[in-house]
Write a protein that holds these residues in place. Structure first.
Motif, PDB file in Angstrom:
ATOM      1  N   PHE A  61       7.055   7.562 -33.391  1.00  0.00           N
ATOM      2  CA  PHE A  61       6.703   8.824 -32.739  1.00  0.00           C
ATOM      3  C   PHE A  61       5.395   9.322 -33.330  1.00  0.00           C
ATOM      4  N   THR A  62       4.754  10.202 -32.595  1.00  0.00           N
ATOM      5  CA  THR A  62       3.474  10.778 -33.003  1.00  0.00           C
ATOM      6  C   THR A  62       3.586  12.294 -32.990  1.00  0.00           C
ATOM      7  N   VAL A  63       3.200  12.923 -34.090  1.00  0.00           N
ATOM      8  CA  VAL A  63       3.341  14.371 -34.256  1.00  0.00           C
ATOM      9  C   VAL A  63       2.061  14.913 -34.888  1.00  0.00           C
ATOM     10  N   PRO A  64       1.625  16.117 -34.487  1.00  0.00           N
ATOM     11  CA  PRO A  64       0.420  16.685 -35.094  1.00  0.00           C
ATOM     12  C   PRO A  64       0.593  17.030 -36.575  1.00  0.00           C
ATOM     13  N   ASP A  65      -0.464  16.811 -37.331  1.00  0.00           N
ATOM     14  CA  ASP A  65      -0.617  17.375 -38.671  1.00  0.00           C
ATOM     15  C   ASP A  65      -1.563  18.550 -38.499  1.00  0.00           C
ATOM     16  N   ARG A 131       7.542  29.129 -36.916  1.00  0.00           N
ATOM     17  CA  ARG A 131       7.143  29.863 -38.116  1.00  0.00           C
ATOM     18  C   ARG A 131       6.241  29.038 -39.036  1.00  0.00           C
ATOM     19  N   ASP A 132       6.390  27.734 -38.993  1.00  0.00           N
ATOM     20  CA  ASP A 132       5.631  26.878 -39.902  1.00  0.00           C
ATOM     21  C   ASP A 132       4.282  26.496 -39.299  1.00  0.00           C
ATOM     22  N   THR A 133       3.377  27.457 -39.329  1.00  0.00           N
ATOM     23  CA  THR A 133       2.017  27.237 -38.843  1.00  0.00           C
ATOM     24  C   THR A 133       1.195  26.499 -39.907  1.00  0.00           C
ATOM     25  N   ALA A 134      -0.024  26.144 -39.551  1.00  0.00           N
ATOM     26  CA  ALA A 134      -0.896  25.454 -40.503  1.00  0.00           C
ATOM     27  C   ALA A 134      -1.102  26.290 -41.766  1.00  0.00           C
ATOM     28  N   ASP A 135      -1.331  27.590 -41.601  1.00  0.00           N
ATOM     29  CA  ASP A 135      -1.558  28.451 -42.766  1.00  0.00           C
ATOM     30  C   ASP A 135      -0.311  28.539 -43.635  1.00  0.00           C
ATOM     31  N   VAL A 136       0.846  28.643 -42.999  1.00  0.00           N
ATOM     32  CA  VAL A 136       2.102  28.720 -43.750  1.00  0.00           C
ATOM     33  C   VAL A 136       2.343  27.417 -44.507  1.00  0.00           C
ATOM     34  N   LEU A 137       2.102  26.304 -43.866  1.00  0.00           N
ATOM     35  CA  LEU A 137       2.308  25.010 -44.510  1.00  0.00           C
ATOM     36  C   LEU A 137       1.330  24.794 -45.655  1.00  0.00           C
ATOM     37  N   TRP A 153      -0.724  12.961 -47.846  1.00  0.00           N
ATOM     38  CA  TRP A 153       0.370  13.891 -47.509  1.00  0.00           C
ATOM     39  C   TRP A 153       0.084  14.525 -46.152  1.00  0.00           C
ATOM     40  N   HIS A 154       1.047  14.414 -45.238  1.00  0.00           N
ATOM     41  CA  HIS A 154       0.900  14.986 -43.902  1.00  0.00           C
ATOM     42  C   HIS A 154       2.124  15.814 -43.546  1.00  0.00           C
ATOM     43  N   PHE A 155       1.933  17.132 -43.458  1.00  0.00           N
ATOM     44  CA  PHE A 155       2.989  17.960 -42.893  1.00  0.00           C
ATOM     45  C   PHE A 155       2.984  17.741 -41.383  1.00  0.00           C
ATOM     46  N   LEU A 156       4.097  17.300 -40.830  1.00  0.00           N
ATOM     47  CA  LEU A 156       4.206  17.049 -39.401  1.00  0.00           C
ATOM     48  C   LEU A 156       4.854  18.249 -38.718  1.00  0.00           C
ATOM     49  N   ARG A 157       4.243  18.687 -37.614  1.00  0.00           N
ATOM     50  CA  ARG A 157       4.713  19.890 -36.926  1.00  0.00           C
ATOM     51  C   ARG A 157       4.780  19.628 -35.419  1.00  0.00           C
TER      52      ARG A 157
END
Length: 231
Positions: A61-65, A131-137, A153-157
């Motif tokens: 699967f593909t998810v945005p960082d 709730r987990d926006t880029a700034d929050v992450l 490290w990639h936070f996936l959202r």
């Protein structure tokens, strides 16, 4: 859609019923088992879990960082990096998700210390994109000691809550559903916890599934990862 589409097809010859799946990308790793793994099967037989286990192919699967501003695919690391995957949300009220992130972060530290950071990746996926926006992450990374500058490290959202629910169900058999957060101070809603961590080798094959991730010894995960990366 078929939830366990990630299962590898069995080998064309010499494969008995119930055997583990075959590996792709021949020649990427050194010595390995017939199913493309480096580590042997886990000692405990846990029946028939719906999530990927030892010898299964990691779901594609593909998810945005949102921090890096790029799309991350679980297949882009094949031949180059082993990785750890887990799911979490930053508003977790009882310490389960921080414990999961701690384990990934510790492996990231060891990878940097021992010089295999470029062969490692860390893919924690939030199932609370509202709730987990880029700034929050980004703030959460600082709180948890994650090194975003390491480049591994990639936070996936997921694009939406609904997309996250579908992704978790289709690929991991995990049901995501909001629950009332009234029992927690300043928390509108919460989620049931899934403490699953997956260790995936450079072929894209699951080496270890840690279903009780927060309770799994940190150094055990570190050692398993080191063995897989350096094989």
């Amino acid at each position: 859609m078929e939830r366990r589409h990630f299962l590898r097809s069995l080998a064309a010859t010499g494969t008995a019923a119930g055997a583990t799946a075959t590996a792709g990308c021949a020649g990427v790793l050194g010595d390995s088992g017939d199913d493309g793994t480096i580590l042997g099967p886990p000692e405990q037989n846990r029946g028939e879990p719906v999530h990927p286990i030892h010898g299964d192919e990691m779901p594609e699967f593909t998810v945005p960082d949102p921090i890096a501003g790029e799309e991350i695919s679980t297949t882009q690391f094949e031949g180059e990096r082993a990785f750890l995957w887990t799911s979490f949300y930053t508003n977790c009220p009882d310490g389960v998700c921080p414990a999961l992130i701690l384990r990934l972060r510790r492996v990231q530290e060891v990878a940097a210390e021992e010089g295999f950071g470029d062969e490692a990746a860390f893919l924690p996926l939030t199932f609370d994109p509202e709730r987990d926006t880029a700034d929050v992450l980004r703030e959460y990374a600082g709180q948890r000691g994650v090194d975003l500058d390491a480049g591994n490290w990639h936070f996936l959202r997921p694009e939406s809550y609904e997309a996250g629910v579908e992704l978790m169900d289709e690929n991991f058999g995990l049901k995501i559903e909001k629950t009332d957060g009234e029992q927690y101070e300043n928390l509108e809603y919460a989620f049931p916890h899934y403490g699953l961590i997956l260790l995936v080798n450079k072929r894209g094959i699951v080496e270890r599934a840690y279903p009780r991730g927060p309770a799994t010894d940190v150094e055990r995960i570190v050692d398993d990862f080191r063995r897989v990366v350096t094989a």
